[in-house]
Write a protein that holds these residues in place. Structure first.
Motif, PDB file in Angstrom:
ATOM      1  N   ASP A  15      10.612   1.150  15.711  1.00  0.00           N
ATOM      2  CA  ASP A  15       9.956   2.464  15.638  1.00  0.00           C
ATOM      3  C   ASP A  15      10.434   3.214  14.394  1.00  0.00           C
ATOM      4  OD1 ASP A  15      12.330   3.931  16.190  1.00  0.00           O
ATOM      5  OD2 ASP A  15      12.053   3.626  18.336  1.00  0.00           O
ATOM      6  N   ALA A  16       9.935   4.435  14.230  1.00  0.00           N
ATOM      7  CA  ALA A  16      10.180   5.180  12.989  1.00  0.00           C
ATOM      8  C   ALA A  16      11.653   5.552  12.813  1.00  0.00           C
ATOM      9  CB  ALA A  16       9.315   6.440  12.982  1.00  0.00           C
ATOM     10  N   SER A  17      12.438   5.494  13.896  1.00  0.00           N
ATOM     11  CA  SER A  17      13.859   5.882  13.777  1.00  0.00           C
ATOM     12  C   SER A  17      14.687   4.790  13.093  1.00  0.00           C
ATOM     13  CB  SER A  17      14.440   6.175  15.162  1.00  0.00           C
ATOM     14  OG  SER A  17      14.603   4.967  15.887  1.00  0.00           O
ATOM     15  N   HIS A  18      14.153   3.585  12.978  1.00  0.00           N
ATOM     16  CA  HIS A  18      14.934   2.493  12.391  1.00  0.00           C
ATOM     17  C   HIS A  18      14.915   2.543  10.868  1.00  0.00           C
ATOM     18  CE1 HIS A  18      13.995   0.575  16.424  1.00  0.00           C
ATOM     19  NE2 HIS A  18      15.312   0.611  16.363  1.00  0.00           N
ATOM     20  N   ASP A  19      16.067   2.281  10.295  1.00  0.00           N
ATOM     21  CA  ASP A  19      16.165   2.228   8.829  1.00  0.00           C
ATOM     22  C   ASP A  19      15.929   0.777   8.392  1.00  0.00           C
ATOM     23  OD1 ASP A  19      16.744   2.276   6.178  1.00  0.00           O
ATOM     24  OD2 ASP A  19      18.888   2.722   6.422  1.00  0.00           O
ATOM     25  N   ARG A  20      14.745   0.545   7.820  1.00  0.00           N
ATOM     26  CA  ARG A  20      14.389  -0.823   7.425  1.00  0.00           C
ATOM     27  C   ARG A  20      14.848  -1.160   6.021  1.00  0.00           C
ATOM     28  NH1 ARG A  20       8.252  -1.018   7.874  1.00  0.00           N
ATOM     29  NH2 ARG A  20       8.341   1.164   8.425  1.00  0.00           N
ATOM     30  N   GLY A  57      23.429   0.625  14.315  1.00  0.00           N
ATOM     31  CA  GLY A  57      22.066   0.873  13.856  1.00  0.00           C
ATOM     32  C   GLY A  57      21.563  -0.114  12.811  1.00  0.00           C
TER      33      GLY A  57
END
Ligand SMILES: CC(C)(COP(=O)(O)OP(=O)(O)OC[C@H]1O[C@@H](n2cnc3c(N)ncnc32)[C@H](O)[C@@H]1OP(=O)(O)O)[C@@H](O)C(=O)NCCC(=O)NCCS
Length: 173
Positions: A15-20, A57
């Motif tokens: 989701d958008a909270s993950h730092d890719r 994370g």
């Protein structure tokens, strides 16, 4: 639940909270896909993305799942003859699977594959097998080690019947 990958990593939906931004498999098409295409594919219903995340994370791996179908004749006769004669057999495709190059060899790939099989097994959408496409011989060997079987005449496309996985899973309970 499964054989643990170390460092208590956990698989969750992307989701958008993950730092890719820090993920690097070292395989350019897989990294490009993760950076640019995985979001649009998810939004358009092409692929469900999952990430393997460390407690701090850090994303150490990702894979995608999609519905697919396999022509019944692609399965070997001993398997096909036990199935109803529908032309297409429902299956689940692991479209992409990659582990960050700095975190290889720790069981994360195996863990994500087990997670994919588990999700396919537990899904409310019926699926006879999980299908993978190996991008090279190394990936093919990895999948074969995890009990995936190449389709006849298609050495880079492999499957594992979910009933087979269910048996292993239930034996472990
Ligand atoms: C293939 C890949 C996912 C494996 O991930 P990993 O976390 O390093 O693998 P694991 O530590 O879970 O290894 C599981 C088993 O597979 C074996 N294995 C791992 N990589 C392998 C390879 N390239 N060739 C053969 N066997 C391999 C391991 O030795 C281990 O078996 P063992 O416990 O009996 O020794 C990872 O190397 C990767 O991301 N590669 C680049 C992208 C890729 O090829 N993706 C595959 C889909 S196209």
């Amino acid at each position: 639940m499964f054989e643990e990958s170390d460092e208590r990593a956990n698989v969750v939906s992307l989701d958008a909270s993950h730092d890719r931004s820090t993920f690097e498999s070292g395989v350019e098409p897989l990294d490009r896909y993760f950076r640019a295409q995985i979001g649009p594919d998810a939004r358009k219903g092409m692929a469900a993305p999952f990430v393997l995340v460390l407690p701090d994370g850090t994303i150490v791996g990702y894979y995608t799942l999609s519905a697919t179908a396999v022509r019944i004749g692609e399965f070997p006769e001993p398997i096909a003859k036990k199935l109803p004669r529908y032309p297409l057999v429902p299956a689940t495709l692991v479209g992409r699977l990659a582990v960050d190059y700095r975190h290889r060899g720790k069981g994360h790939g195996r863990y994500m594959l087990a997670d994919a099989l588990f999700r396919a097994m537990r899904s409310e959408i019926a699926s006879f097998a999980v299908v993978v496409e190996a991008k090279d011989d190394n990936a093919r060997r990895f999948y074969e080690r995890e009990s995936f079987i190449p389709f006849s005449g298609q050495p880079m496309r492999l499957y594992r019947p979910i009933a087979d996985y269910r048996k292993v899973f239930e034996e472990k309970l």
